[in-house]
Design a protein around this motif. Structure first.
Motif, PDB file in Angstrom:
ATOM      1  N   MET A  96      -3.140 -27.855  41.558  1.00  0.00           N
ATOM      2  CA  MET A  96      -2.706 -27.918  40.158  1.00  0.00           C
ATOM      3  C   MET A  96      -1.268 -28.390  39.963  1.00  0.00           C
ATOM      4  O   MET A  96      -0.983 -29.189  39.070  1.00  0.00           O
ATOM      5  CB  MET A  96      -2.919 -26.563  39.499  1.00  0.00           C
ATOM      6  N   GLU A  97      -0.341 -27.917  40.803  1.00  0.00           N
ATOM      7  CA  GLU A  97       1.061 -28.336  40.602  1.00  0.00           C
ATOM      8  C   GLU A  97       1.243 -29.814  40.926  1.00  0.00           C
ATOM      9  O   GLU A  97       1.963 -30.520  40.222  1.00  0.00           O
ATOM     10  CB  GLU A  97       1.990 -27.515  41.488  1.00  0.00           C
ATOM     11  N   ALA A  98       0.608 -30.279  41.997  1.00  0.00           N
ATOM     12  CA  ALA A  98       0.725 -31.704  42.335  1.00  0.00           C
ATOM     13  C   ALA A  98       0.076 -32.543  41.236  1.00  0.00           C
ATOM     14  O   ALA A  98       0.611 -33.584  40.831  1.00  0.00           O
ATOM     15  CB  ALA A  98       0.082 -31.975  43.697  1.00  0.00           C
ATOM     16  N   GLY A 139       6.929 -27.202  47.074  1.00  0.00           N
ATOM     17  CA  GLY A 139       7.307 -26.071  46.223  1.00  0.00           C
ATOM     18  C   GLY A 139       8.272 -25.100  46.873  1.00  0.00           C
ATOM     19  O   GLY A 139       8.705 -25.296  48.016  1.00  0.00           O
ATOM     20  N   THR A 140       8.564 -24.016  46.140  1.00  0.00           N
ATOM     21  CA  THR A 140       9.540 -23.034  46.629  1.00  0.00           C
ATOM     22  C   THR A 140       9.110 -22.339  47.908  1.00  0.00           C
ATOM     23  O   THR A 140       9.947 -21.810  48.632  1.00  0.00           O
ATOM     24  CB  THR A 140       9.801 -21.905  45.603  1.00  0.00           C
ATOM     25  N   SER A 141       7.799 -22.304  48.188  1.00  0.00           N
ATOM     26  CA  SER A 141       7.359 -21.661  49.429  1.00  0.00           C
ATOM     27  C   SER A 141       7.755 -22.490  50.642  1.00  0.00           C
ATOM     28  O   SER A 141       7.768 -21.978  51.755  1.00  0.00           O
ATOM     29  CB  SER A 141       5.837 -21.478  49.445  1.00  0.00           C
ATOM     30  N   MET A 142       8.010 -23.770  50.426  1.00  0.00           N
ATOM     31  CA  MET A 142       8.437 -24.683  51.491  1.00  0.00           C
ATOM     32  C   MET A 142       7.403 -24.741  52.616  1.00  0.00           C
ATOM     33  O   MET A 142       7.756 -24.778  53.804  1.00  0.00           O
ATOM     34  CB  MET A 142       9.820 -24.297  52.024  1.00  0.00           C
ATOM     35  N   GLN A 151      -2.071 -13.697  55.377  1.00  0.00           N
ATOM     36  CA  GLN A 151      -3.335 -14.368  55.071  1.00  0.00           C
ATOM     37  C   GLN A 151      -4.358 -13.428  54.437  1.00  0.00           C
ATOM     38  O   GLN A 151      -4.705 -12.385  55.018  1.00  0.00           O
ATOM     39  CB  GLN A 151      -3.923 -14.953  56.344  1.00  0.00           C
ATOM     40  N   GLY A 152      -4.811 -13.809  53.255  1.00  0.00           N
ATOM     41  CA  GLY A 152      -5.819 -13.017  52.547  1.00  0.00           C
ATOM     42  C   GLY A 152      -5.308 -11.659  52.083  1.00  0.00           C
ATOM     43  O   GLY A 152      -6.058 -10.884  51.495  1.00  0.00           O
ATOM     44  N   GLY A 153      -4.054 -11.343  52.363  1.00  0.00           N
ATOM     45  CA  GLY A 153      -3.521 -10.015  52.026  1.00  0.00           C
ATOM     46  C   GLY A 153      -3.953  -8.973  53.048  1.00  0.00           C
ATOM     47  O   GLY A 153      -3.977  -7.767  52.765  1.00  0.00           O
ATOM     48  N   GLY A 199       3.136 -19.124  43.061  1.00  0.00           N
ATOM     49  CA  GLY A 199       3.680 -19.856  44.195  1.00  0.00           C
ATOM     50  C   GLY A 199       4.734 -18.981  44.850  1.00  0.00           C
ATOM     51  O   GLY A 199       4.588 -17.751  44.912  1.00  0.00           O
ATOM     52  N   GLY A 200       5.816 -19.613  45.318  1.00  0.00           N
ATOM     53  CA  GLY A 200       6.924 -18.826  45.847  1.00  0.00           C
ATOM     54  C   GLY A 200       7.445 -17.894  44.771  1.00  0.00           C
ATOM     55  O   GLY A 200       7.700 -16.702  44.979  1.00  0.00           O
ATOM     56  N   ILE A 201       7.592 -18.470  43.590  1.00  0.00           N
ATOM     57  CA  ILE A 201       7.931 -17.739  42.366  1.00  0.00           C
ATOM     58  C   ILE A 201       6.709 -17.891  41.471  1.00  0.00           C
ATOM     59  O   ILE A 201       5.944 -18.837  41.633  1.00  0.00           O
ATOM     60  CB  ILE A 201       9.180 -18.407  41.731  1.00  0.00           C
ATOM     61  N   GLY A 235      -2.215 -21.449  42.471  1.00  0.00           N
ATOM     62  CA  GLY A 235      -1.151 -21.254  43.469  1.00  0.00           C
ATOM     63  C   GLY A 235      -1.662 -20.398  44.617  1.00  0.00           C
ATOM     64  O   GLY A 235      -2.697 -19.711  44.523  1.00  0.00           O
ATOM     65  N   GLY A 236      -0.927 -20.446  45.736  1.00  0.00           N
ATOM     66  CA  GLY A 236      -1.365 -19.778  46.965  1.00  0.00           C
ATOM     67  C   GLY A 236      -1.589 -18.277  46.822  1.00  0.00           C
ATOM     68  O   GLY A 236      -2.409 -17.701  47.557  1.00  0.00           O
ATOM     69  N   GLY A 237      -0.921 -17.646  45.874  1.00  0.00           N
ATOM     70  CA  GLY A 237      -1.055 -16.190  45.711  1.00  0.00           C
ATOM     71  C   GLY A 237      -2.447 -15.754  45.318  1.00  0.00           C
ATOM     72  O   GLY A 237      -2.828 -14.592  45.537  1.00  0.00           O
ATOM     73  N   ILE A 239       6.914 -11.780  50.019  1.00  0.00           N
ATOM     74  CA  ILE A 239       5.891 -11.396  51.010  1.00  0.00           C
ATOM     75  C   ILE A 239       6.062 -12.250  52.270  1.00  0.00           C
ATOM     76  O   ILE A 239       6.040 -11.741  53.397  1.00  0.00           O
ATOM     77  CB  ILE A 239       4.473 -11.578  50.425  1.00  0.00           C
ATOM     78  N   ASP A 240       6.246 -13.565  52.057  1.00  0.00           N
ATOM     79  CA  ASP A 240       6.424 -14.471  53.204  1.00  0.00           C
ATOM     80  C   ASP A 240       7.637 -14.046  54.039  1.00  0.00           C
ATOM     81  O   ASP A 240       7.570 -13.988  55.274  1.00  0.00           O
ATOM     82  CB  ASP A 240       6.641 -15.920  52.731  1.00  0.00           C
ATOM     83  N   GLN A 241       8.745 -13.778  53.352  1.00  0.00           N
ATOM     84  CA  GLN A 241       9.971 -13.419  54.079  1.00  0.00           C
ATOM     85  C   GLN A 241       9.763 -12.105  54.837  1.00  0.00           C
ATOM     86  O   GLN A 241      10.210 -11.941  55.971  1.00  0.00           O
ATOM     87  CB  GLN A 241      11.145 -13.288  53.102  1.00  0.00           C
TER      88      GLN A 241
END
Ligand SMILES: Nc1ncnc2c1ncn2[C@@H]1O[C@H](COP(=O)(O)OP(=O)(O)OP(=O)(O)O)[C@@H](O)[C@H]1O
Ligand SMILES: CC(=O)N[C@H]1[C@@H]2OC[C@@H](O2)[C@@H](O)[C@@H]1O[C@H](C)C(=O)O
Length: 373
Positions: A334-336, A13-16, A218-220, A178-180, A298-300, A204-206
């Motif tokens: 879910m996306e996979a 995904g976009t998060s790479m 992680q976990g916010g 996800g990333g988006i 998604g990871g978010g 957030i990742d960037q």
């Protein structure tokens, strides 16, 4: 009896952050039997290589072009997918002959829906040869050829899952952070409306990578120590993206992280978590009817601050928020799973996208088949 196919979906995904692998048995319609899921993370060096691929891709005008190192990166990405498939099969006591299809997303390196240009690197023919399994790939292009945004594609799968949402609550809205982020609303009449809803984790990742040298919050945890900076949040939430009359799909680079001088580390992470949550509610304001239940995947969903903000904002509209797990699904898979589901729909000639999901002129199928044996 309807024939069920066994498919493996592969999503980078976009998060790479890695390759998600999920197995599904399905008829491509209402029957969905979820199997195992496994994530294969990328190490930092390969993530950096993928990031460099995004820069190289900026000059692409024709989707077959592979400037710079892009062809090499595509080959490496594909071989990593082949390796992930083999490791997944081994881990679950399966062999290639147990699998009817692979649904291969590849890696989006450029997405310009306004120019009808979307580029996913990933060589379906090579993957089929390496695994000996039929591969369906390049599932976005046909949608764009028919006037669609080329994304999101996951809504057809969300709609299949919606039949299994506990309780009788509609409209129900699946949100993938996800990333988006993107959302899919399914009304009582089964009508699907879906679109990209805004920046998700990428900002957030960037931010934390640049200012703390870590890949994600992680976990916010970092966000939990900060406060929302309204002016900074406004810079994102006042974007024309949220006010336009037409919904458009997003490229990873459509929203850029704040400058270092805009905030200190935790306030930046806190503000961007709020932006991720508020963007979803803002975009949901364009739905024909307000959702009563949001299901977050998604990871978010693992960022507690995003989830707390979402709950707070949704409660003001009388809506509830559940994580995918609380609704009986797997938010990582879910996306996979969706890519496995779409691969089955593709070989059956069923539509992948609809006017209400990508804005395509009429429902169309998609995907290219590469035979594995
Ligand atoms: N434990 C966690 N706590 C907080 N955030 C997390 C956690 N685990 C993952 N994430 C976030 O989720 C991101 C990955 O999410 P996901 O795999 O859903 O994205 P993706 O599939 O790459 O993106 P897209 O759906 O846009 O294609 C990570 O980059 C990170 O920001
Ligand atoms: C062009 C592209 O790869 N878009 C992704 C991205 O990541 C999330 C969002 O933007 C979504 O529209 C899409 O992925 C999901 C899986 C989709 O097509 O449904």
């Amino acid at each position: 009896m309807t024939k069920l196919l066994t498919a493996i979906g592969l999503m980078s995904g976009t998060s790479m952050d890695g390759i998600d692998v999920a197995l599904l048995r399905t008829d491509g319609e209402a029957i969905v039997e979820r199997g195992p899921f496994q994530g294969f993370g990328y190490e930092k060096a390969f993530r950096d290589r993928l990031k460099s691929a995004l820069d190289m891709a900026k000059s692409i005008r024709d989707r077959q072009e592979r400037p710079g190192d892009l062809a090499d990166i595509e080959r490496e990405l594909t071989l990593r997918h082949a390796h992930a498939v083999k490791a997944f099969l081994q881990a679950h006591g399966l062999s290639a002959t147990d699998i009817d299809l692979l649904g291969f997303h590849g890696q989006t390196v450029l997405h310009r829906p306004d120019e009808a240009l979307t580029v996913q690197i990933g060589d379906g023919v090579l993957l089929a040869r390496e695994t000996g399994i039929d591969v369906v790939y390049d599932m976005r292009a046909n949608d764009m050829r028919h006037g669609g945004q080329g994304a999101p594609l996951v809504p057809a799968y969300h709609a299949a899952l919606a039949r299994n949402v506990p309780g009788d609550r509609s409209p129900v809205c699946f949100v993938n952070i996800g990333g988006i982020s993107n959302l899919t609303s399914i009304g009582r009449d089964g009508v699907i409306v879906a679109y990209d809803s805004g920046p998700g984790n990428t900002l957030i990742d960037q931010w934390v990578e640049t200012h703390a040298g870590i890949p994600f919050d992680q976990g916010g945890m970092i966000a939990s120590e900060g406060r929302v900076l309204p002016a900074l949040a406004g810079l994102y939430l006042d974007s024309p993206f949220f006010h336009a009359t037409h919904r458009r799909s997003l490229d990873r680079n459509d929203f850029l992280p704040p400058a270092g001088s805009d905030a200190e580390l935790s306030d930046g992470a806190r503000t961007l978590a709020y932006v991720a949550a508020a963007a979803i509610l803002k975009s949901a304001g364009h739905l024909p009817a307000a959702p009563v239940l949001y299901i977050i995947c998604g990871g978010g969903r693992l960022n507690r601050i995003i989830m707390a903000d979402l709950r707070d904002l949704a409660a003001r509209q009388g809506a509830d928020v559940l994580s995918a797990e609380d609704a009986g699904f797997d938010g990582d898979a879910m996306e996979a799973e969706a890519w496995a589901y779409l691969a089955v729909r593709s070989v059956k000639g069923l539509p992948l996208t609809f006017a209400g999901t990508t804005g395509v002129r009429e429902a169309v199928t998609g995907g290219v088949m590469a035979p594995g044996r």
